[in-house]
Design an enzyme around this catalytic site. Structure first.
Site, PDB file in Angstrom:
ATOM      1  N   CYS A  12       0.844  -1.203   0.000  1.00  0.00           N
ATOM      2  CA  CYS A  12       0.000   0.000   0.000  1.00  0.00           C
ATOM      3  C   CYS A  12       0.881   1.256   0.000  1.00  0.00           C
ATOM      4  CB  CYS A  12      -0.978  -0.039   1.179  1.00  0.00           C
ATOM      5  SG  CYS A  12      -2.377   1.122   0.974  1.00  0.00           S
ATOM      6  N   GLU A  30      -2.195  -9.611   2.724  1.00  0.00           N
ATOM      7  CA  GLU A  30      -2.638 -10.264   3.960  1.00  0.00           C
ATOM      8  C   GLU A  30      -4.149 -10.211   4.138  1.00  0.00           C
ATOM      9  OE1 GLU A  30      -2.265  -5.934   5.157  1.00  0.00           O
ATOM     10  OE2 GLU A  30      -1.378  -7.320   3.719  1.00  0.00           O
ATOM     11  N   HIS A  62      -3.534  -5.239  -0.467  1.00  0.00           N
ATOM     12  CA  HIS A  62      -3.076  -5.843   0.782  1.00  0.00           C
ATOM     13  C   HIS A  62      -3.093  -7.359   0.648  1.00  0.00           C
ATOM     14  CE1 HIS A  62      -2.994  -2.268   3.465  1.00  0.00           C
ATOM     15  NE2 HIS A  62      -3.812  -1.790   2.548  1.00  0.00           N
ATOM     16  N   ASP A  71     -23.691  -9.501  14.573  1.00  0.00           N
ATOM     17  CA  ASP A  71     -24.054  -8.699  15.735  1.00  0.00           C
ATOM     18  C   ASP A  71     -23.660  -9.492  16.975  1.00  0.00           C
ATOM     19  OD1 ASP A  71     -25.105  -6.756  14.123  1.00  0.00           O
ATOM     20  OD2 ASP A  71     -27.171  -7.394  14.336  1.00  0.00           O
ATOM     21  N   ASP A 102     -28.317   4.585  11.048  1.00  0.00           N
ATOM     22  CA  ASP A 102     -29.550   3.859  11.395  1.00  0.00           C
ATOM     23  C   ASP A 102     -30.780   4.747  11.164  1.00  0.00           C
ATOM     24  OD1 ASP A 102     -28.138   1.589  12.311  1.00  0.00           O
ATOM     25  OD2 ASP A 102     -27.806   2.537  14.252  1.00  0.00           O
TER      26      ASP A 102
END
Length: 903
Positions: A433, A548, A546, A589, A751
């Protein structure tokens, strides 16, 4: 994992506990002493509070069975205890595979000095040496419960010879007590143990050697050294050379003993030895066609010559280095002088794994990069000073964030010139990066900050006129062949694979320009812009993506770099579908259930408790264990995993160790981006100290998160932004974190819910015309932002919020919808389209997904950058692969799942 600590008095057990708790994320467990606790356990008086409150919530237990039950239900977390009073307690702990015992000791004289210092500080009379020896003997050898029996059974025995805590912590870091391989061996350990077991059958007088031949993690054959079958055994006089004690390398033609490798290869036969076979052996001497790798443990007199032959034959040679066990002199691990223990005979041989140096300058989630390198069989050494780079053989430079900020840190730290010299010396170098960007001449992001100028070209910002910026997601890295006719892959890159990118600036690709300077480039296309995705030449490799975080494809590239295979296995030569894929994200969640365990749950309009009429009515809905489910979705092909800690607002984030441990454990085996949400805000720690949102985010990044998600606090920050006439304060969580780690590290979770109106004049907020009429037939609505998990409404519409957080530096919007949550009726397409219209940064559509068709619908009709699913995956109705298969059938570009087992 549960680590049990035992040992002699004043050896330093409490210092080791403090290290594990403060530095490694362990939590301490106490077993309250009882009337039967042996008197020879002085730790009973110090380790457990007087008259403690008991129970799991206090981590204090009356019975060892209660403690065992507690850790069994929470085996994925890290625990430590010193309260192992006798062998009866130890036997019950040893029944759990997540437990291992460590003893701590120190020279008697040193412990007596510590005793005198402690007594002086507490105003007590110090015992004489004779008295101290008597107490020590009673503690260790008392026939009614002496601790010598426990110490003898410890898997790791630490000798703590110093009172320097910093040195103790450094050596414990090096020892790596929490290494999971101590509980369950990896494949190298497993096969090497089999080789050592085979060695026990050796009949050679000179040396015991065993060997195991393996392919695809299955044993093909074993062998040990000695005279051939039907000849007299070497240890019975069958081989004169061995029995006469001839010097190594002399009279080899007269030796009748076969090597262990020879026996294993002969036993297997040529037909069973195929490409990809691995030979495990105590020492190395020979190999054969078809063997791709040799793993050995012990040195041998001809190792240098053998290594040269293997290198010429294209066989990888690797020395095996398991976690250290047995007696360990802590102060001798990193080269300092050990204490003298004349009565002990210690085997000081340490098996060396290949070492990779990694420069960490607070570049976000470097833990995942270290995990990936370690998974491939290498050991990480952290570069802490410029001088460390001079000692490095292979160097990795990761980086995320602002070009100027990163390069300035390199310069101020004195790293730029050592990096340049490392590359010029021909040593392997990998930049990731910003690590790639640093090699070029400069960037529009910071025009006044020069790069290393090792590669011609400058970075420019992506055009956001027709696409989202930052460029976040999975894209190609197609090698520009420019005349190369062969089909070899460049560092394992495959034209048909996809890799994870996250950046706003890139180097435009111009055909032939980089190649003229000797560089090989791999490119990707974003919209109508083609840019450099990876570049390399001889010892240098750099990737804009990336590796990884790129699943099997990224691990394949890392493996090729670490093994020095610039050109290797055949390229797939499939015509790549160029461009950014549609991301499918699995969301978990996470909250504490009614038994105190962290579980994955899912709500209906944010209500996560089971409905009335069911056996579990009123209880938190438990859909599984977070780490297990994250790994399952990774194996199914999820492009990202998101954890939303939906109860974090009730607790201080810094005390939320179980959630941090979930991140750590997930990052060890899940190599796609991880996002964590919940509690990312300024707070006050348990000791009353103020902690900034940046510090909280840093804690999560160090534990394995790639992005943090900010919810309710973003609404508060946006309100202040408008109150101040759209002026930035520079103090909000969004601004602080994005400035330090880059925009791509900050996700804002929104939300909203619908508020219906008859006409635009009924509200000051921005409305849309809707196809879905309200309860009174209204055909217009606005989207009202809520906070605190949807329980409180605000006077802000969704357009105001997303535009404000974009201005503050958010890199992505996670767009939920309360009306659609848990409905399984599809995404709110009107909401997604409206938010996409308002901003330039990427949008993740969330809430309402119930089938693969809903994903195809939202991608086809809204232009969303990603879509998120939860309940449909958790309940097993569909898999991530089902969704991707459907999207491909609809002509939508997705990342195909690759088999990680071949890496």
């Amino acid at each position: 994992m549960l680590i049990g600590l035992c040992g002699s008095m004043l050896a330093g057990k409490q210092s080791v506990v403090t290290y594990l708790v403060d530095c490694q994320g362990f939590s301490r467990l106490h077993l309250a002493p009882t009337a039967s606790t042996p008197l020879s356990s002085p730790a009973a008086a110090r380790s457990t509070p007087l008259n403690p409150a008991k129970g799991p919530e206090c981590n204090v237990f009356s019975q060892v069975e209660e403690l065992v039950d507690h850790i069994t239900k929470r085996w994925q977390l890290r625990w430590v205890t010193t309260d192992i009073w006798d062998e009866s307690v130890l036997e019950k702990l040893l029944r759990r595979p997540s437990f291992f015992l460590v003893s701590v000791d120190a020279p008697l004289g040193l412990r007596w000095q510590r005793c005198k210092m402690r007594c002086a500080s507490e105003g007590q009379r110090a015992p004489s040496l004779e008295e101290f020896v008597a107490r020590n003997d009673d503690q260790l050898y008392n026939r009614n419960g002496g601790l010598a029996r426990l110490i003898d059974r410890a898997e790791v025995r630490l000798v703590n010879c110093s009172d320097d805590l910093e040195q103790l912590h450094r050596t414990l870091d090096e020892l790596d007590l929490p290494n999971e391989q101590r509980l369950r061996p990896n494949w190298d350990q497993y096969f090497m143990r089999l080789a050592s077991l085979a060695a026990q059958r050796s009949n050679c007088m000179k040396r015991r050697v065993g060997s195991v031949l393996v392919r695809e993690k299955r044993v093909i054959s074993t062998g040990y050294n000695g005279t051939p079958r039907y000849l007299k055994n070497c240890n019975e006089g069958g081989c004169l050379r061995c029995n006469e004690g001839t010097t190594a390398g002399v009279g080899l033609s007269t030796c009748l003993c076969l090597h262990a490798e020879e026996n294993a290869l002969l036993e297997a036969g040529r037909e069973r030895i195929r490409e990809g076979s691995i030979l495990y052996c105590d020492t190395i001497k020979i190999t054969q066609v078809g063997i791709s790798e040799v793993v050995y443990s012990q040195g041998y007199g001809m190792d240098v010559e053998t290594a040269a032959v293997f290198a010429e034959g294209g066989v990888k040679l690797r020395q095996f280095s398991p976690p250290r066990k047995g007696l360990v002199l802590l102060q001798s691990i990193e080269g300092s002088q050990p204490c003298e223990i004349k009565s002990q005979s210690v085997n000081r041989e340490v098996f060396a794994m290949p070492v990779v140096h990694l420069l960490d300058y607070v570049a976000g989630n470097v833990r995942s990069l270290a995990n990936a390198v370690e998974k491939l069989g290498y050991r990480i050494e952290w570069v802490k000073t410029p001088a460390d780079i001079e000692q490095a053989q292979s160097l990795i430079l990761p980086g995320v964030g602002h070009f100027g900020h990163c390069l300035s840190q390199f310069t101020e730290g004195g790293y730029l010139e050592p990096i340049r010299k490392h590359i010029q010396a021909g040593k392997p170098f990998l930049g990731i990066c910003v690590g790639l960007q640093a090699l070029f001449e400069g960037s529009e992001e910071s025009p006044d900050v020069p790069g290393l100028s090792l590669i011609p070209g400058k970075l420019i910002r992506f055009d956001d006129g027709s696409k989202s910026v930052p460029h976040i997601g999975w894209n190609s890295a197609k090698v520009a062949r420019t005349g190369r006719a062969d089909d070899q892959s460049f560092y394992g890159l495959q034209d048909g694979s996809k890799y994870y990118y996250v950046h706003s600036y890139a180097v435009p690709y111009r055909i032939g320009t980089l190649e003229a300077a000797g560089w090989t480039a791999a490119t990707a296309r974003y919209g109508d812009e083609e840019f450099v995705g990876a570049i390399g030449r001889r010892n240098v490799l750099a990737t804009q993506f990336h590796p990884e975080k790129s699943g099997a494809a990224g691990l394949r590239l890392l493996k090729a770099f670490l093994e020095g295979h610039e050109w290797g296995s055949p390229n797939s030569q499939t015509e790549p579908d160029e461009g950014l894929t549609r991301r499918v994200i699995a969301c978990l969640d996470v909250r504490t259930n009614d038994h105190g365990d962290l579980v994955v749950t899912k709500g209906d309009q944010y209500d996560v408790r089971e409905k009335a009429g069911t056996a579990a009515a009123g209880l938190v809905r438990n859909l599984g264990k977070p780490v297990d489910m994250a790994r399952k979705y990774y194996d199914q092909g999820a492009d990202e995993i998101t954890f939303l800690n939906i109860t974090s607002f009730r607790n201080c984030p810094l005390a939320d160790l179980p959630m941090l441990e979930i991140l750590r454990k997930t990052a060890e085996s899940v190599f796609v981006p991880l996002t964590i949400g919940g509690g990312i805000r300024a707070t006050v720690d348990a000791d009353g100290s103020e902690v900034s949102a940046l510090e909280v985010a840093t804690l999560y990044f160090k534990s394995g998160a790639d992005k943090v998600s900010i919810g309710s606090d973003a609404v508060v920050a946006a309100s202040e932004y408008y109150d101040k006439g759209k002026r930035l304060s520079g103090r909000t969580a969004i601004e602080l974190i994005s400035a330090a780690y880059g925009k791509q590290a900050v996700v804002v979770s929104v939300d909203p819910k619908r508020v219906y109106v008859r006409s635009d004049s009924d509200t000051a907020h921005t409305t849309i015309q809707t196809l879905y009429r309200g309860p009174a037939g209204e055909d217009r609505c606005w989207y009202q932002c809520t906070v605190r998990g949807g329980r409180e409404s605000t006077d802000m519409d969704v357009q105001q919020l997303v535009q404000a957080v974009e201005a503050m530096g958010a890199g992505e919007i996670l767009l939920n919808c309360i009306d659609k949550d848990g409905s399984n009726t599809g995404f709110d397409l009107e909401l997604v389209r409206e938010v996409k219209r308002c901003i330039k940064i990427p949008v993740i559509a969330s809430s309402g997904a119930g089938s693969p068709a809903h994903f195809a619908e939202v991608f086809s009709t809204t232009g969303t950058d990603a879509a998120l699913g939860a309940g449909m995956f958790h309940r097993g109705e569909y898999t991530v692969k089902d969704v991707k298969d459907h999207l491909m059938a609809q002509g939508l570009l997705v990342r195909r799942l690759e088999d990680i087992s071949v890496i």
